[in-house]
Design an enzyme around this catalytic site. Structure first.
Site, short mmCIF file in Angstrom:
data_model
loop_
_atom_site.label_atom_id
_atom_site.label_comp_id
_atom_site.label_asym_id
_atom_site.label_seq_id
_atom_site.Cartn_x
_atom_site.Cartn_y
_atom_site.Cartn_z
CG LEU A 27 -32.01 63.06 14.15
CD1 LEU A 27 -32.76 64.35 14.44
CD2 LEU A 27 -30.52 63.35 14.05
NE ARG A 28 -37.02 55.45 16.88
CZ ARG A 28 -37.63 55.11 15.76
NH1 ARG A 28 -36.95 54.52 14.80
NH2 ARG A 28 -38.90 55.35 15.59
N GLY A 29 -30.32 57.07 17.01
CA GLY A 29 -28.99 56.69 17.48
C GLY A 29 -28.35 57.77 18.34
CG ASP B 290 -33.90 52.53 13.89
OD1 ASP B 290 -32.78 52.91 14.23
OD2 ASP B 290 -34.87 53.31 13.74
#
Length: 348
Positions: free
Chosen positions: A285-287, A204
């Site tokens: 919230l990385r995506g 991720d």
């Protein structure tokens, strides 16, 4: 003898046939390193290492302080090494030289000391100085760190690499002595899915994930073999033939790096990106962040000013496919799932 003839010849990036996912994800990370690196997953012999090594030839030389082991930027006090900053504060004018953007290969058997650097405790105690031997992270500062077979690397070491890549700093602590130095690099990992995936929490943290497949079209395969043979027969001449195309791509990347700060994305599109992430049950919230950054980098590369839904569609699979929760009973490809959810949210 000309220095260039001493260097190991590198296959030109523009001559790589196919593998558009891999090429695009690498170019976007070079334009905006904040995307967070790339994980290249594919079968053996699909040219992963060739393309990564070719990428460095597209990057302009960087200015560094001479004899500085961390490739310190002479104009950026925020990311200078302590030694360079101390000299600057003492009004010592540094010698500035240009070097090729560093490309560091991390060997599979590398130890943590080799990667992070070591502190000579005896020297520190006896001479009262911080005796530090820089590691691979220091050498990779302001460049690219390439880890082949990253899925076979010790999880703890992968964690260290990802931490440094995200923060831009490497901290080494031994016996109460602490050393901190800049370690800002683009992390590129490659691996073969047959040898196992990375743990989801590590996967991720890579900005993008490109899947590399063997080219099936016989005519393309023949063309790849022929090009490789021509290159191996006379690398200098082969590179001359591609020179104009290579220089045009270099110029595009350099301009995109300068212009990325001017790219805009509407609130409506940001909301839709978040909706796609939400519907796919992407954790954190990385995506959302990576998708908007990658879309802006793509627009900068294509010499436009504003992100469109088409731009997001081009990159969203690369940004999200590795963040989906794996269901062992599900046969649907994660990339297909991302595209279908995108079409539903964007009404396409």
């Amino acid at each position: 003898m000309n220095k260039k003839t001493n260097e190991r010849p590198v296959f030109p990036f523009v001559s790589v046939i196919g593998q558009e996912e891999m090429k695009l994800s690498l170019i976007l990370n070079v334009i905006d390193p904040k995307i967070g690196g790339v994980m290249l997953m594919g079968e053996r012999g699909t040219g992963k290492s060739t393309v990564v090594r070719a990428l460095v030839d597209l990057l302009p030389p960087i200015e560094v302080i001479e004899n500085d082991p961390y490739n310190s930027d002479p104009y950026d006090t925020e990311t200078m090494s302590d030694e360079a900053l101390l000299k600057l504060n003492n009004n010592e004018k540094p010698n500035i030289i240009k070097i090729k953007t560093p490309m560091i290969d991390l060997p599979l058997g590398a130890t943590e000391d080799r990667v992070c650097g070591t502190i000579d405790i005896e020297k520190a105690i006896s001479e009262g100085v911080k005796a530090f031997e820089p590691g691979l992270l220091a050498q990779a500062n302001r460049g690219i760190l390439y880890v082949d077979e990253v899925n076979l690397l010790d999880d703890h070491l992968v964690d260290v690499l990802l931490d440094s890549a995200a923060s831009g700093w490497n901290t080494v602590e031994r016996e109460g002595i602490s050393i901190c130095h800049p370690a800002k690099f683009i992390l590129i990992g490659s691996g073969n899915p047959e040898e196992g995936e990375l743990r989801p929490q590590l996967l991720d943290r890579f900005g993008m994930h490109a899947q590399i497949k063997t080219v099936k079209e016989p005519k393309l395969r023949v063309k790849i073999v022929q090009q490789r043979e021509l290159f191996e027969k006379d690398p200098q001449n082969f590179k001359k033939i591609c020179q104009n195309e290579q220089e045009a791509l270099m110029k595009k990347i350099t301009n995109a790096r300068k212009n990325i700060k001017n790219i805009t994305i509407s609130y409506d599109l940001l909301e839709k990106i978040s909706q796609v992430c939400s519907e796919l049950e992407v954790d954190g919230l990385r995506g959302d962040l990576v998708t908007s950054r990658a879309a802006k980098a793509l627009v900068a590369f294509e010499e436009r000013n504003e992100v469109t839904a088409k731009d997001i569609y081009t990159i969203i699979t690369l940004c999200l496919r590795h963040r989906l929760r794996k269901d062992p009973l599900e046969s649907v490809d994660s990339g297909y799932k991302v595209q279908e959810t995108f079409k539903k949210v964007f009404n396409l």
